[in-house]
Write an enzyme that holds these catalytic residues in place. Structure first.
Site, mmCIF file in Angstrom:
data_model
loop_
_atom_site.group_PDB
_atom_site.id
_atom_site.type_symbol
_atom_site.label_atom_id
_atom_site.label_comp_id
_atom_site.label_asym_id
_atom_site.label_seq_id
_atom_site.Cartn_x
_atom_site.Cartn_y
_atom_site.Cartn_z
ATOM 1 N NE ARG A 39 -3.293 2.466 2.678
ATOM 2 C CZ ARG A 39 -3.229 3.279 3.729
ATOM 3 N NH1 ARG A 39 -2.629 2.899 4.851
ATOM 4 N NH2 ARG A 39 -3.787 4.460 3.686
ATOM 5 C CG HIS A 43 -0.705 8.868 3.743
ATOM 6 N ND1 HIS A 43 -0.872 7.517 4.011
ATOM 7 C CD2 HIS A 43 -0.244 9.405 4.891
ATOM 8 C CE1 HIS A 43 -0.505 7.267 5.266
ATOM 9 N NE2 HIS A 43 -0.109 8.406 5.818
ATOM 10 C CD GLU A 63 -4.109 7.426 9.934
ATOM 11 O OE1 GLU A 63 -3.556 8.440 10.392
ATOM 12 O OE2 GLU A 63 -3.736 6.279 10.207
ATOM 13 C CG ASN A 99 -5.151 3.300 8.838
ATOM 14 O OD1 ASN A 99 -5.403 2.306 8.155
ATOM 15 N ND2 ASN A 99 -4.724 4.429 8.312
ATOM 16 C CE1 TYR A 118 0.429 2.462 13.682
ATOM 17 C CE2 TYR A 118 -1.555 3.623 12.990
ATOM 18 C CZ TYR A 118 -0.335 3.037 12.684
ATOM 19 O OH TYR A 118 0.108 3.019 11.383
ATOM 20 C CD GLU A 161 -1.445 3.939 8.330
ATOM 21 O OE1 GLU A 161 -1.159 4.312 9.487
ATOM 22 O OE2 GLU A 161 -1.567 4.726 7.372
HETATM 23 O O1 IFM Z 1 3.118 7.255 10.131
HETATM 24 C C1 IFM Z 1 1.752 7.358 10.355
HETATM 25 C C2 IFM Z 1 0.986 7.206 9.062
HETATM 26 O O2 IFM Z 1 1.396 8.141 8.113
HETATM 27 C C3 IFM Z 1 -0.485 7.412 9.310
HETATM 28 N N1 IFM Z 1 -0.947 6.571 10.382
HETATM 29 C C4 IFM Z 1 -0.200 6.543 11.596
HETATM 30 C C5 IFM Z 1 1.268 6.282 11.303
HETATM 31 C C6 IFM Z 1 2.074 6.246 12.609
HETATM 32 O O3 IFM Z 1 1.947 7.446 13.286
#
Ligand code: IFM
Length: 467
Positions: free
Chosen positions: A76, A120, A165, A294, A296, A371
């Site tokens: 990607r 992006h 995002e 995405n 985290y 992500e």
């Molecule tokens: O690096 C970023 C990415 O560009 C977008 N999502 C979160 C990642 C980590 O912060």
């Protein structure tokens, strides 16, 4: 126990143009908002910029070979808008399109499926000069750009993602100002969110008109998992407010064709939302072939307790300006548990929660984790080997959560690791390493970390073995 993913599950990695390409001034590319921002003193750690990044513009053939050696099935990447359409308007630059065509051809020749993200975060600076995302015209320009890229690459790319995002583009770019273009306003993020939604809808229409029927059109969101500090009504209200501003401002129009009424009420002192024109919502609710998620880390919120500014440990970088217009009095707290180098708590239950939420909210729409990953302070040892057991643990735990979501009914079709290689981490510059491959920025040498070999084995077998 070994977890086996469904046959055909897509295993890949993700990256973004400004974070990896470099070649900032080559072949007709003009500055994006991130070039301007990163070259502005004090905006990025150490003044780091993406001028060179990991030089993927010149090294893509080697990088694709590395992906292939590691067993990746998909990549990607994102297209730099100002490389393809330097002023954000009008005719395309052939050399810019040629770069992406060569990259895609290299991937296809290696048996790696390209997944192309159109946007992006690197808006052509020229479009920011005329107002940027708070202005409607930017959405219209995006649709034109989407059509150009689709015409050029539609014969060879099947997986298209309009935006990555959009929350970050709108609320960090125009609210807290920790991202480009660094504006710190209250109305602009809400206008930007709507015009990003509209850009998605208009862009999806332009893609559909230009692409073969087999093409899939998706968007990648970074939905927040928002948890209340207590079950007290004021903390539950804080949770609802952040959920509206982080999640439902996008999922409402995208999936249901309406902005949430509580969001409109929460922001009534800032806007009456009259920038949403008749017909916009129907455009935004364009059918999705897939939804990218995405993830985290989760967020923990409460109502602010004192009269002073609310503490804001929301993981999105320090700013005296809030990215939460109308809900500035929500306090963010550190969630308990082990943390990555970003200070983000490791909590795979949030991934499961999100996958189940979007299974309910977007029935029939296949999901992809576009992500997921973690930054750690990795360094080669005396023998040049990079051991990153924390990243392997992070990935194993998150893949187990994804597997559990599939067992619970989520139609999850693939996983893209963020990121294959260390790269430019926005306002943190090169200080945070998310890669499964270590990059020595001085020499541009790539050294696969232990996690790259581990993840490659997962990608090749579709199996995640217990520790
Ligand atoms: O690096 C970023 C990415 O560009 C977008 N999502 C979160 C990642 C980590 O912060």
């Amino acid at each position: 126990m070994t977890l086996t993913f469904p046959p055909g599950f897509l295993w890949g990695s993700a990256a973004a143009s400004y974070q990896v390409e470099g070649a900032a001034q080559e072949d007709g590319r003009t500055p994006s908002i991130w070039d301007t921002f990163s070259h502005t003193p004090g905006k990025t750690l150490g003044g780091d910029t993406g001028d060179i990044a990991i030089d993927q513009y010149h090294r893509f053939r080697d990088d694709v070979r590395l992906m292939s050696d590691l067993g990746m099935a998909a990549y990607r990447f994102s297209v730099s808008w100002s490389r393809v359409q330097p002023t954000g308007r009008g005719p395309a630059v052939q050399r810019g399109l040629d770069f992406y065509r060569s990259l895609v051809d290299e991937l296809l020749a290696a048996g790696i499926q390209p997944a192309l993200t159109l946007y992006h975060w690197d808006l052509p600076q020229e479009l920011e000069n005329t107002g940027g995302w708070p202005e409607r015209e930017t959405a219209e320009r995006f649709a034109e750009y989407a059509g150009i890229v689709a015409e050029a690459l539609g014969d060879r790319v099947e997986f298209w993602i309009t935006l990555n995002e959009p929350w970050c583009s709108a609320f960090l770019g125009y609210g807290s100002g920790v991202h480009a273009p660094g504006r710190t306003e209250r109305l602009a993020p809400l206008r930007a969110a709507h015009h990003l939604n509209l850009a998605h809808g208009l862009g999806a229409q332009a893609l559909r008109a230009a692409l073969p029927a087999r093409a899939q059109i998706a968007i990648s969101l970074n939905p927040a998992v928002v948890r209340p500090l207590t079950q007290q009504p004021q903390d539950l209200d804080a949770q609802r407010r952040i959920d509206a501003l982080a999640n439902r401002v996008f999922s409402g129009p995208l999936l249901r064709g309406a902005y949430p009424s509580d969001l409109i009420a929460d922001t009534a002192a800032i806007t009456d939302w009259s920038f949403v024109r008749d017909g916009d919502l129907a455009v935004i609710k364009h059918p999705l072939d897939a939804l990218g998620i995405n993830y985290y880390t989760p967020s923990l919120v409460s109502a602010a307790t004192s009269d002073g500014p609310a503490t804001r440990n929301d993981g999105h970088g320090a700013s005296e300006h809030s990215p939460w217009p109308g809900s500035e009095r929500v306090a963010f707290h550190q969630t308990p548990g082990e943390r990555t180098e970003m200070g983000w708590t490791v909590d795979p239950t949030g991934l499961h929660e999100l996958l189940m939420r979007y299974t309910r909210e977007a029935p029939g729409v296949p999901l992809y984790i576009t992500e997921n990953g973690a930054a750690y302070d990795d360094k080669p040892d005396a023998d040049g080997v990079v051991h990153d057991p924390e990243r392997i643990d992070y990935l194993r735990a998150h893949l187990a959560a994804a597997h559990r979501a599939i067992a619970d009914g989520a139609d999850l079709r693939g996983y893209f690791l963020w990121s294959l290689m260390d790269n430019f981490e926005w306002a943190y510059g090169y200080s945070k390493r998310f890669g499964a491959v270590y990059v020595d920025y001085a020499t541009q040498t790539r050294v696969p970390k232990a996690s790259a070999h581990w993840y490659g084995q997962v990608a090749r077998t579709g199996e995640v073995a217990d520790a």
